[in-house]
Design an enzyme around this catalytic site. Structure first.
Site, PDB file in Angstrom:
ATOM      1  N   PHE A 123       0.887  -1.156   0.000  1.00 24.03           N
ATOM      2  CA  PHE A 123       0.000   0.000   0.000  1.00 24.03           C
ATOM      3  C   PHE A 123       0.930   1.211   0.000  1.00 24.03           C
ATOM      4  CE2 PHE A 123      -4.533  -0.603   1.890  1.00 24.03           C
ATOM      5  CZ  PHE A 123      -4.894  -1.362   0.822  1.00 24.03           C
ATOM      6  N   GLN A 237      -8.505  12.410   7.063  1.00 20.77           N
ATOM      7  CA  GLN A 237      -7.822  12.026   5.820  1.00 20.77           C
ATOM      8  C   GLN A 237      -8.768  12.186   4.627  1.00 20.77           C
ATOM      9  OE1 GLN A 237      -6.829   7.728   4.767  1.00 20.77           O
ATOM     10  NE2 GLN A 237      -4.797   8.556   5.144  1.00 20.77           N
ATOM     11  N   HIS A 239      -9.230  11.290   0.763  1.00 20.38           N
ATOM     12  CA  HIS A 239      -8.742  10.452  -0.327  1.00 20.38           C
ATOM     13  C   HIS A 239      -8.750  11.311  -1.584  1.00 20.38           C
ATOM     14  CE1 HIS A 239      -8.587   7.218  -3.263  1.00 20.38           C
ATOM     15  NE2 HIS A 239      -8.330   6.361  -2.300  1.00 20.38           N
ATOM     16  N   LEU A 256     -15.176   6.137  -3.765  1.00 20.76           N
ATOM     17  CA  LEU A 256     -13.767   6.044  -4.155  1.00 20.76           C
ATOM     18  C   LEU A 256     -13.544   5.519  -5.563  1.00 20.76           C
ATOM     19  CD1 LEU A 256     -11.847   4.587  -1.082  1.00 20.76           C
ATOM     20  CD2 LEU A 256     -12.473   6.943  -1.606  1.00 20.76           C
ATOM     21  N   GLU A 259      -7.104   3.771  -5.794  1.00 16.06           N
ATOM     22  CA  GLU A 259      -5.773   4.302  -6.089  1.00 16.06           C
ATOM     23  C   GLU A 259      -5.059   3.435  -7.124  1.00 16.06           C
ATOM     24  OE1 GLU A 259      -4.174   4.658  -2.102  1.00 16.06           O
ATOM     25  OE2 GLU A 259      -4.578   6.788  -2.140  1.00 16.06           O
ATOM     26  N   ARG A 291      -1.126  10.450  -0.115  1.00 12.32           N
ATOM     27  CA  ARG A 291      -2.517  10.871  -0.289  1.00 12.32           C
ATOM     28  C   ARG A 291      -2.725  12.358  -0.045  1.00 12.32           C
ATOM     29  NH1 ARG A 291      -6.158   6.074   2.508  1.00 12.32           N
ATOM     30  NH2 ARG A 291      -5.942   4.692   0.752  1.00 12.32           N
ATOM     31  N   HIS A 355     -12.340  10.663   3.979  1.00 13.29           N
ATOM     32  CA  HIS A 355     -12.234   9.202   3.930  1.00 13.29           C
ATOM     33  C   HIS A 355     -12.052   8.550   5.291  1.00 13.29           C
ATOM     34  CE1 HIS A 355     -11.430   5.329   2.274  1.00 13.29           C
ATOM     35  NE2 HIS A 355     -10.149   5.315   2.559  1.00 13.29           N
ATOM     36  N   ARG A 390      -3.338   8.409   8.312  1.00 11.88           N
ATOM     37  CA  ARG A 390      -3.434   6.948   8.467  1.00 11.88           C
ATOM     38  C   ARG A 390      -2.743   6.240   7.321  1.00 11.88           C
ATOM     39  NH1 ARG A 390      -7.638   2.919   6.525  1.00 11.88           N
ATOM     40  NH2 ARG A 390      -7.964   4.540   4.996  1.00 11.88           N
TER      41      ARG A 390
HETATM   42  C1  LIG Z   1     -14.536   3.136   1.259  1.00 14.73           C
HETATM   43  C2  LIG Z   1     -13.641   2.719   2.395  1.00 14.73           C
HETATM   44  C3  LIG Z   1     -12.633   1.790   2.167  1.00 14.73           C
HETATM   45  C4  LIG Z   1     -11.785   1.398   3.208  1.00 14.73           C
HETATM   46  N1  LIG Z   1     -10.791   0.500   2.955  1.00 14.73           N
HETATM   47  C5  LIG Z   1      -9.967   0.115   3.954  1.00 14.73           C
HETATM   48  C6  LIG Z   1      -8.927  -0.841   3.727  1.00 14.73           C
HETATM   49  O1  LIG Z   1      -8.744  -1.347   2.620  1.00 14.73           O
HETATM   50  N2  LIG Z   1      -8.131  -1.182   4.776  1.00 14.73           N
HETATM   51  C7  LIG Z   1      -8.286  -0.646   6.017  1.00 14.73           C
HETATM   52  O2  LIG Z   1      -7.526  -0.993   6.931  1.00 14.73           O
HETATM   53  N3  LIG Z   1      -9.294   0.238   6.265  1.00 14.73           N
HETATM   54  C8  LIG Z   1     -10.131   0.632   5.278  1.00 14.73           C
HETATM   55  N4  LIG Z   1     -11.132   1.529   5.539  1.00 14.73           N
HETATM   56  C9  LIG Z   1     -11.413   1.906   6.939  1.00 14.73           C
HETATM   57  C10 LIG Z   1     -12.096   0.721   7.671  1.00 14.73           C
HETATM   58  O3  LIG Z   1     -13.092   0.185   6.835  1.00 14.73           O
HETATM   59  C11 LIG Z   1     -12.767   1.143   8.980  1.00 14.73           C
HETATM   60  O4  LIG Z   1     -11.883   1.925   9.733  1.00 14.73           O
HETATM   61  C12 LIG Z   1     -13.181  -0.057   9.830  1.00 14.73           C
HETATM   62  O5  LIG Z   1     -13.938  -0.966   9.075  1.00 14.73           O
HETATM   63  C13 LIG Z   1     -13.981   0.403  11.039  1.00 14.73           C
HETATM   64  O6  LIG Z   1     -14.485  -0.710  11.734  1.00 14.73           O
HETATM   65  P1  LIG Z   1     -15.283  -0.499  13.081  1.00 14.73           P
HETATM   66  O7  LIG Z   1     -15.660  -1.854  13.570  1.00 14.73           O
HETATM   67  O8  LIG Z   1     -14.533   0.387  13.991  1.00 14.73           O
HETATM   68  O9  LIG Z   1     -16.589   0.313  12.638  1.00 14.73           O
HETATM   69  P2  LIG Z   1     -17.773  -0.024  11.598  1.00 14.73           P
HETATM   70  O10 LIG Z   1     -17.473  -1.151  10.711  1.00 14.73           O
HETATM   71  O11 LIG Z   1     -18.110   1.294  10.996  1.00 14.73           O
HETATM   72  O12 LIG Z   1     -18.944  -0.484  12.537  1.00 14.73           O
HETATM   73  C14 LIG Z   1     -19.640   0.446  13.356  1.00 14.73           C
HETATM   74  C15 LIG Z   1     -20.789  -0.281  14.021  1.00 14.73           C
HETATM   75  O13 LIG Z   1     -21.404   0.590  14.962  1.00 14.73           O
HETATM   76  C16 LIG Z   1     -22.811   0.593  14.774  1.00 14.73           C
HETATM   77  N5  LIG Z   1     -23.315   1.889  15.261  1.00 14.73           N
HETATM   78  C17 LIG Z   1     -22.879   3.122  14.927  1.00 14.73           C
HETATM   79  N6  LIG Z   1     -23.568   4.050  15.616  1.00 14.73           N
HETATM   80  C18 LIG Z   1     -24.444   3.392  16.404  1.00 14.73           C
HETATM   81  C19 LIG Z   1     -25.448   3.795  17.329  1.00 14.73           C
HETATM   82  N7  LIG Z   1     -25.673   5.090  17.619  1.00 14.73           N
HETATM   83  N8  LIG Z   1     -26.186   2.841  17.930  1.00 14.73           N
HETATM   84  C20 LIG Z   1     -25.982   1.536  17.655  1.00 14.73           C
HETATM   85  N9  LIG Z   1     -25.048   1.089  16.787  1.00 14.73           N
HETATM   86  C21 LIG Z   1     -24.291   2.018  16.183  1.00 14.73           C
HETATM   87  C22 LIG Z   1     -22.985   0.342  13.286  1.00 14.73           C
HETATM   88  O14 LIG Z   1     -24.282  -0.143  12.992  1.00 14.73           O
HETATM   89  C23 LIG Z   1     -21.897  -0.723  13.076  1.00 14.73           C
HETATM   90  O15 LIG Z   1     -22.363  -1.976  13.475  1.00 14.73           O
HETATM   91  C24 LIG Z   1     -11.961   1.948   4.501  1.00 14.73           C
HETATM   92  C25 LIG Z   1     -12.959   2.895   4.726  1.00 14.73           C
HETATM   93  C26 LIG Z   1     -13.767   3.307   3.675  1.00 14.73           C
HETATM   94  C27 LIG Z   1     -14.762   4.379   3.934  1.00 14.73           C
END
Ligand SMILES: Cc1cc2nc3c(=O)[nH]c(=O)nc-3n(C[C@H](O)[C@H](O)[C@H](O)COP(=O)(O)OP(=O)(O)OC[C@H]3O[C@@H](n4cnc5c(N)ncnc54)[C@H](O)[C@@H]3O)c2cc1C
Length: 584
Positions: A123, A237, A239, A256, A259, A291, A355, A390
């Site tokens: 990456f 960040q 993108h 997105l 890249e 980025r 992003h 990041r």
């Molecule tokens: C398009 C995109 C591509 C990405 N690609 C990568 C990648 O290739 N590699 C990488 O390392 N990272 C990547 N990221 C970042 C990564 O996806 C996230 O940082 C990571 O998945 C976050 O996981 P999480 O479990 O913290 O939160 P999430 O997966 O966002 O889960 C949040 C949870 O909280 C719940 N929730 C939220 N608010 C409430 C509420 N008020 N009440 C009840 N439930 C609630 C939601 O329903 C969900 O279940 C990417 C991000 C984006 C936007």
């Protein structure tokens, strides 16, 4: 609205969020003898994590045996411009290889080398190829594996519950309250421990790469209101290449363009046909610079009137062969084809898109503790791992590495559900009344209009380029938006998206204030934070900004990040050359 049913649920541990972070914490807790209840505002296999496609970092050394956890940590600190929490970085980088092997055992569909090892690729800004991936569906495959494991060990989930407030006296948390998004009933959770795993905050910008209705900053705002401190909110960040809504339709705005388009030969041109990135980067292939450098270059061209009429710039890969494009970029090829655009013949229109929020809740990365008793955080809701920028692939790594440790630590505390709710300044009855009032709101202001206004404000004043006057103006405009949240008119019922957004709007305003205030306070440029009136990185600002709620509003203070351990310092001294040439 008639009085909704009120339900009380007692549990020893409540996890808010069912993405990778919440799921991994739940598995660890359950295996350590504490059964959590996992709630989320969507179905539990359906979290934002599924949108992560590119990969997850771990120094396995499968493709280059010279890689190590220390070099991974050094790369992370370097890209984070040395305001990361070195301990958090150490946790993520040293634990990641075991967590990857474990995901592999649990059925994650990793792509393989020809020898059958988990494959790894570059990456941006990595010294070695260290990003593991499952084709272009890494996040989905990862969450499938975690949910499968959680189901196997019988972890209870409760889907479609929106948490609106934590039950807190400012020093300790006793549970959470919210409503069932399917039947509209109010729910009071009395819990011995609450773990917030509620994702990020980039949807406060109108152009963002997140799923609709996600990443509204719920986790950060809930913790802040409960007495925890936020940190480094100014670091967002962007993108460089999001699709342009004016050209492809609003539903696509900010989504997105991988890249890999640039990695595979795509070049950026302005409306005058110039390959403008040569003005901003000294690299032979300047489109492959970091980025923040590329995003700033694009933003500058647009600001100075050399953008397209739709507000973007051109990303052109049409010099390459059609078969090559189809083979290397099948999803992009198909997506644009479905929109009537042949990327083998014509350029795409792109502009930067919000992003990832590096800021969030200040926490202890080995325990998840927040400084508020019984309140823990994990995943994108936290701050510290990524510093000012990041490294791609590190956020998925954070979810499972820290998730495991937090789950185990919470279990070791043997939390007990309170028998009843203590007498709190903001208790559940008051919260239910607040929700009822909001629901019955017959004001003239529409929720979606205010969300849009907020998004535009953030683009205008806290986007890629910031300055003191603009940030101050942004804060003034934010005051106006805050006032509007008191005069909302809600047509839909409690289960409507409109009502969900009315609740989320308050979280978004809190997060927006944090970003604006932090960006104003930080009088330097560092990583993703760029000030037109303070263009250099300042030694004096190797600091974190912390935010706390007080009776007088948001109060800011600074603290200094610690020092990395000796192994990581050695890796930093070795000055490994970063590879920007294989972006994904
Ligand atoms: C398009 C995109 C591509 C990405 N690609 C990568 C990648 O290739 N590699 C990488 O390392 N990272 C990547 N990221 C970042 C990564 O996806 C996230 O940082 C990571 O998945 C976050 O996981 P999480 O479990 O913290 O939160 P999430 O997966 O966002 O889960 C949040 C949870 O909280 C719940 N929730 C939220 N608010 C409430 C509420 N008020 N009440 C009840 N439930 C609630 C939601 O329903 C969900 O279940 C990417 C991000 C984006 C936007």
């Amino acid at each position: 609205m008639t009085d909704a049913e009120t339900e009380t649920v007692r549990c020893r541990s409540l996890i808010v969020g069912a993405g990778a972070a919440g799921a991994r914490a739940a598995i660890a807790m359950s295996r350590s003898g504490l059964e959590p209840l996992v709630v989320s505002k969507r179905d539990h296999g359906d979290a934002h994590t599924t949108w992560a496609r590119g990969g997850i970092n771990a120094a396995l050394g499968n493709v280059d045996g010279d890689d190590s956890c220390e070099v991974h940590a050094a790369d992370t600190l370097d890209e984070g411009h040395f305001v990361n929490d070195p301990e958090a970085v150490e946790v993520v980088t040293s634990e990641a290889p075991d967590r990857i092997r474990e995901l592999d055992d649990w059925g994650m569909d990793f792509s393989r080398t020809k020898d059958g090892e988990i494959n790894q690729r570059y990456f941006g800004a990595q010294a070695y190829p260290r990003t593991c991936f499952a084709g272009d569906h890494t996040g989905e495959s990862m969450l499938d594996a975690l949910v499968g494991k959680a189901q196997e060990i019988g972890i209870p989930y409760r889907d479609n519950v929106m948490i609106t407030r934590l039950l807190s006296d400012g020093g300790k948390v006793y549970g959470a309250v919210g409503y069932d998004m399917e039947d509209g009933g109010f729910v009071r959770f009395l819990a011995g421990a609450v773990v917030l795993a509620a994702g990020g905050a980039t949807a406060v910008y109108s152009r963002h790469s997140s799923r609709e209705e996600e990443n509204n900053g719920d986790g950060a705002a809930l913790a802040y209101e409960a007495g925890a401190e936020l940190m480094d909110m100014e670091f967002v960040q962007f993108h460089p290449t999001g699709m342009v809504g004016e050209r492809y339709g609003e539903d696509w705005d900010g989504r997105l363009v991988t890249e890999a388009v640039r990695g595979d030969g795509g070049v950026l041109r302005n409306s005058e046909g110039e390959r403008f990135m040569f003005e901003y980067s000294e690299m032979d292939r300047p489109e492959l610079d970091a980025r923040d450098v590329v995003a700033r270059g694009i933003a500058n061209e647009i600001d100075e009137g050399r953008g397209t009429e739709n507000g973007g710039v051109y990303l052109d890969i049409s010099d390459e062969d059609r078969d090559y494009i189809r083979e290397r970029l099948p999803r992009m090829y198909e997506r644009f084809e479905s929109l009537g655009v042949d990327i083998a013949e014509e350029p795409m229109e792109v502009a930067p898109t919000a992003h990832y929020a590096m800021g969030g809740v200040d926490f202890d990365p080995r325990t998840g503790e927040t400084g508020v008793e019984s309140l823990y955080v994990v995943g994108e809701t936290t701050a510290g791992v990524h510093g000012a920028n990041r490294l791609g692939g590190n956020s998925l790594a954070e979810t499972v590495t820290v998730g495991k440790l937090v789950g185990e630590y919470v279990a070791s505390q043997e939390p007990i559900a309170p028998d009843e709710e203590p007498d709190l300044k903001h208790g559940s009855e008051e919260e239910f009344e607040r929700l009822r009032t909001k629901l019955n709101g017959d004001g003239s202001v529409r929720v979606d209009g205010v969300v849009e206004e907020l998004g535009e404000l953030m683009e205008d004043h806290a986007g890629i380029r910031r300055d003191s006057d603009g940030l101050r103006e942004g804060l003034e405009r934010l005051d106006g938006i805050r006032k509007k949240t008191d005069s909302l008119g809600i047509d839909g019922g409690i289960t409507s998206v409109e009502f969900e957004f009315a609740v989320d709007l308050e979280f978004m305003v809190t997060v927006a204030e944090g970003i604006l205030r932090g960006a104003l306070e930080r009088t330097e440029s560092r990583g993703a934070h760029y000030r037109d009136d303070h263009t250099e990185r300042s030694r004096d600002w190797r600091k974190n900004i912390l935010y706390r709620e007080t009776d007088d509003g948001m109060s800011l203070r600074t603290s200094e990040p610690g020092e990395p351990n000796e192994g990581v310092k050695r890796a930093l001294d070795e000055e490994h050359e970063l590879e920007y040439h294989h972006l994904e």
